[in-house]
Structure formats: structure tokens, C-alpha cells
Scaffold this active site. Sequence first.
Site, PDB file in Angstrom:
ATOM      1  N   SER A  41       0.895  -1.366  -0.260  1.00 23.33           N
ATOM      2  CA  SER A  41      -0.061  -0.028  -0.014  1.00 23.33           C
ATOM      3  C   SER A  41       0.860   1.284   0.092  1.00 23.33           C
ATOM      4  O   SER A  41       0.433   2.346  -0.149  1.00 23.33           O
ATOM      5  CB  SER A  41      -1.028   0.021   1.311  1.00 23.33           C
ATOM      6  N   LYS A  44       0.367   3.743  -2.758  1.00 19.07           N
ATOM      7  CA  LYS A  44      -0.901   4.929  -2.753  1.00 19.07           C
ATOM      8  C   LYS A  44      -0.259   6.102  -2.635  1.00 19.07           C
ATOM      9  O   LYS A  44      -0.933   7.053  -2.704  1.00 19.07           O
ATOM     10  CB  LYS A  44      -1.800   4.417  -1.579  1.00 19.07           C
ATOM     11  N   SER A 106      -6.475   3.932   4.056  1.00 15.97           N
ATOM     12  CA  SER A 106      -5.797   3.086   2.921  1.00 15.97           C
ATOM     13  C   SER A 106      -6.694   2.166   2.116  1.00 15.97           C
ATOM     14  O   SER A 106      -6.553   1.114   2.033  1.00 15.97           O
ATOM     15  CB  SER A 106      -4.704   2.233   3.621  1.00 15.97           C
ATOM     16  N   LYS A 208       2.990   6.507   4.724  1.00 15.80           N
ATOM     17  CA  LYS A 208       2.071   5.441   4.416  1.00 15.80           C
ATOM     18  C   LYS A 208       2.754   4.077   4.629  1.00 15.80           C
ATOM     19  O   LYS A 208       3.704   3.958   4.743  1.00 15.80           O
ATOM     20  CB  LYS A 208       1.808   5.549   2.855  1.00 15.80           C
TER      21      LYS A 208
END
Length: 365
Positions: A41, A44, A106, A208
Site C-alpha cells: 500500500s 498509494k 488506505s 504510508k
Amino acid sequence: MPAAAQTDVFETSAPHALIMDADTGIVLFEKDARRAMAPASMTKIMTASLVFDRLRDGSITEDTMLTVSENAWRRGGSASGSSTMFLRVGSQASVADLIKGVIIQSGNDACIVLAEGIAGSEDAFARMMTKRAKELGLETAEFRNSTGWPDEEHVISAYDLAKLSRYTISEYPDFYALYGEKSYTWEGRTQYNRNPLLGRFDGADGLKTGATEVSGKGLVGSAKQGDTRIIIVVNGLPSTSSRRTESIRLMRAGFNEFKAYNLFKAGDDVAQLDVFMGKAETVSVTVKDPVAVGLHKSLRNDMRVRVEYDGPIAAPIMVGQPVGTLVVTTPGQAEQRFELLAKGDVERKGVIGRLSAGLGSIFGG
């Protein structure tokens, strides 16, 4: 005795790790940080960056409403079993809400809705992500989706993730503030930011996390204390607790144990090099770009700087002419080489001067 390497004075259990000085982009510490890896993730950050680009060029606004497709719901929503914003199929959400769902929650569904809304399909959006990444100089980046869902061709290095984060922080400071939000509530459901640095490390405000079976646990994190901002990347850790521990260790080390040493600014006098057959006996040389090195403070005395050139340099010499190389050697790191340029013109001697110099060279041995 050989000089100690960075890894002798600082170690991490993370398979991939990097500490970067955000102001300069100088890498202070790295461990297998240049090899492409599965980012999960942490992808992202790139997804959000493309959305920020479209907000800036006016293609979309924060009030633009996008529809949640069945594809987005099935592959990224509550039906997927993955991290989700819990968007309802057929409903609409604004770009402002979706980008919060991407960054804070997320949400894979939020990513796919944005991708489809901007590019028509997630595949097309992923191609846009890769193209934009290459434009930003992220050489290892290859994206196959907007979420970070495992795909053997979906990769980026820790170094390029840090560069992307640095770009986001400097280019989109207002949007970057979203990365520091600790929670977001959508339709009565509150979810919390998974970043283990928020609230645990002074000055932490992004970025993140990522986690899949393929990638292990990872984080791109950033914090600012005083005038210094540090970016860290870890990936491949076995648990959320090890990710938290190593992230805090790397961030603390970035502020306390490592330092970016600024050796020369562009235009500084670096050295005087000998000249042959010139009206001046030497020429001053400089560097085009700043020369700086990231190093553990305990290894500062082991840094070596030398000048390499074929000399004396034959006149005439023109300002800006490449005439040598500045070589910086630091323990446990690859040798760094910087081109040296002449700071001024040196005219060639006249016939009599050249003859005199030639005879002096012969009879002087």
C-alpha cells in the site's frame, strides 16, 4: 585497520531500509534500498500524487463526484477482505473524501474509484502512474494497479519511494497535511491511520504503511524537528510490532546519529590545478552542483576527498571546461565522483613563452 562501514555502527533488521535528509535528498543510510521490491500500500503515495496533479491542473476538483463501480466494490470494498473505505456499490463520493480514504484509511476501493474516474480504468491509471514516475526520475518504478495489490511486475525501490515522498512533501504541502491525520470517519465508520510514528515520534506527520504476504510490513515515514526533515523507508519486516520498532529506531537515528555533510557549493573554489603552456601557472576549479555526503557522525574522520586530473592541463582553457574529477570516498559506500570545471579562462602563451617553457621542461628534466 580498515575503516568501519555504516553497517558496522548502525544495523537494522529490515531487509530494505533507507534514511534520507529531505531538504537535500542526501541518503544518510541505506540497506538494499536501490533494488525494486513489492511496495504494497505504499503504492498509494503515487496514486495520491496523480490525483494531486489532476487537482492542480483543474481536470478535477475536490467537489467532483465519482461513482463506486461494482469492480471497485468487489476488488477493493467490503467484499474484498482488504483495507477498505467501505464505499457502497453504486453510491457516489467526492474526490476530497476519496483522497482521505486513500491516505488515512488506505482504502483500496477509494483508489480504484479515483483511478476509474480519472483514467477510465485502473489499468490505464496504472500506466499513467508508471509514466509519471519515470518523468520524476523514479527509475525502478513499475505499477500495475492503484492499490499495491500483489503483482510480480508491480515494484519500486525504497530509494525511489523516498524520492517520491520528498516530491510530495515539497510540491503539495497542503495536501501532504492529510498524511498526518490520525483518523477519518466515513458514513459513521471511523478508521485510524496505521502509521506507527504518528503520536509516538515527535514531529512525525506522514506518510504510508504497506503490508502483504509478499512484501512483509513496510512504511514510508517522515518527521520534522526544527529545520530538519527526515524521510525513512523500511520494508520486509515480519510484524507490525517490528515495523513500529524499526521505524522509530531509523527515524531517531536520522536526527541524532547521521548527518548530511555539505562539502562544496556550486561555484566554490575546490582546488588549483597546474597548467602547461598557459599565461597562468594554475587554474581554479569548481563543481557544477553542490557536493554533500550523508554519513554516520562517528565515521566523519574516515571520509576522504581527492582530486583526479591529467596534468598539468594544456592551455588554452575555457571557463566551464571539464578538467578533472572530485572523488569522495566514505566507509561502506560507493565512491562518489563529481566533475570539476575551470572557473576562468587561461590563454595559451605566445611563441616565445612556449619556446621558453619547452626548453625549461627539457633542460629541467
